[in-house]
Design an enzyme around this catalytic site. Sequence first.
Site, PDB file in Angstrom:
ATOM      1  N   ASN A  11       0.823  -1.204   0.000  1.00 62.18           N
ATOM      2  CA  ASN A  11       0.000   0.000   0.000  1.00 62.18           C
ATOM      3  C   ASN A  11       0.861   1.260   0.000  1.00 62.18           C
ATOM      4  OD1 ASN A  11      -1.653   2.210   0.921  1.00 62.18           O
ATOM      5  ND2 ASN A  11      -3.147   0.716   1.649  1.00 62.18           N
ATOM      6  N   LYS A  14       0.031   3.927   2.687  1.00 61.86           N
ATOM      7  CA  LYS A  14       0.614   3.688   4.008  1.00 61.86           C
ATOM      8  C   LYS A  14       2.074   4.114   4.043  1.00 61.86           C
ATOM      9  CE  LYS A  14      -2.258  -0.202   5.538  1.00 61.86           C
ATOM     10  NZ  LYS A  14      -2.237  -1.577   6.091  1.00 61.86           N
ATOM     11  N   ASP A  68      -0.888  -3.575  10.195  1.00 67.41           N
ATOM     12  CA  ASP A  68      -2.219  -4.001   9.788  1.00 67.41           C
ATOM     13  C   ASP A  68      -3.204  -3.038  10.421  1.00 67.41           C
ATOM     14  OD1 ASP A  68      -3.850  -5.776   8.280  1.00 67.41           O
ATOM     15  OD2 ASP A  68      -4.551  -6.659  10.150  1.00 67.41           O
ATOM     16  N   SER A  69      -4.233  -2.710   9.673  1.00 72.48           N
ATOM     17  CA  SER A  69      -5.229  -1.771  10.180  1.00 72.48           C
ATOM     18  C   SER A  69      -6.607  -2.214   9.733  1.00 72.48           C
ATOM     19  CB  SER A  69      -4.928  -0.351   9.691  1.00 72.48           C
ATOM     20  OG  SER A  69      -4.860  -0.299   8.293  1.00 72.48           O
ATOM     21  N   PHE A 146      -6.833   7.055   1.102  1.00 69.98           N
ATOM     22  CA  PHE A 146      -6.991   5.788   0.401  1.00 69.98           C
ATOM     23  C   PHE A 146      -7.924   4.914   1.222  1.00 69.98           C
ATOM     24  CE2 PHE A 146      -3.309   5.652   3.128  1.00 69.98           C
ATOM     25  CZ  PHE A 146      -3.442   4.450   3.817  1.00 69.98           C
ATOM     26  N   PHE A 148     -10.905   3.327   2.996  1.00 69.26           N
ATOM     27  CA  PHE A 148     -12.188   3.832   3.469  1.00 69.26           C
ATOM     28  C   PHE A 148     -12.132   5.304   3.891  1.00 69.26           C
ATOM     29  CE2 PHE A 148     -12.820  -0.807   4.289  1.00 69.26           C
ATOM     30  CZ  PHE A 148     -13.956  -0.986   3.510  1.00 69.26           C
ATOM     31  N   ASP A 149     -11.020   5.984   3.654  1.00 69.39           N
ATOM     32  CA  ASP A 149     -10.865   7.383   4.076  1.00 69.39           C
ATOM     33  C   ASP A 149     -11.993   8.304   3.608  1.00 69.39           C
ATOM     34  OD1 ASP A 149      -8.557   6.662   5.390  1.00 69.39           O
ATOM     35  OD2 ASP A 149      -7.195   7.757   4.061  1.00 69.39           O
TER      36      ASP A 149
END
Length: 193
Positions: A11, A14, A68-69, A146, A148-149
Amino acid sequence: MSLPLTFYTTNKGKVAELAAQLAQVGLAVRQDARGYPEVQADTLEEVAQAGADWLLANGATPPFLLEDSGLFVDGLNGFPGVYSRHALDTLGLPGLLALLRGVPASGRAARFEACLLYVDPAGRRHAFTGRCAGRIAEAGTGAGGFGFDPLFVPDGGDGRTFAAMAPGEKAVLGHRGRAVAAFLASLRQTGKP
């Protein structure tokens, strides 16, 4: 700590967020986008730990970071949570909004969580967590960020979604920014996590 610090993720968003925060203290970040299997587990930390296991078994040399988020929505019993990546890839933003049709405003309460895992030069692991409470907007807004922002309105902000904020604003309020801040606090306190 040897520099630049390797960050394992596919990503780029990130990477940009982490690099901006670490640059403020003189640390550089290098992305390694080889990826790793994301196991299905109950917690973000379990996913990150399994990722570290896989990376170490497949030639990754410490020190390195991975993260991880997830987005946890109250009205969906915490879904998508640890399955956020899969939900984003399969349902997308419209699908999440569709799941929330008819859910009362209180059910739109949500939180982002992040687990930043640092594997130090000796291979020891240090987990740093960050959380950000907020709510899911009625519609996506903003062109930044990016994932669900565009749907997430953080508490403590001015009513804009993460995607409508400048990266620095998101870093102050956001889950990832808070996890990175905890990592940096550990570095300042001990010189190493």
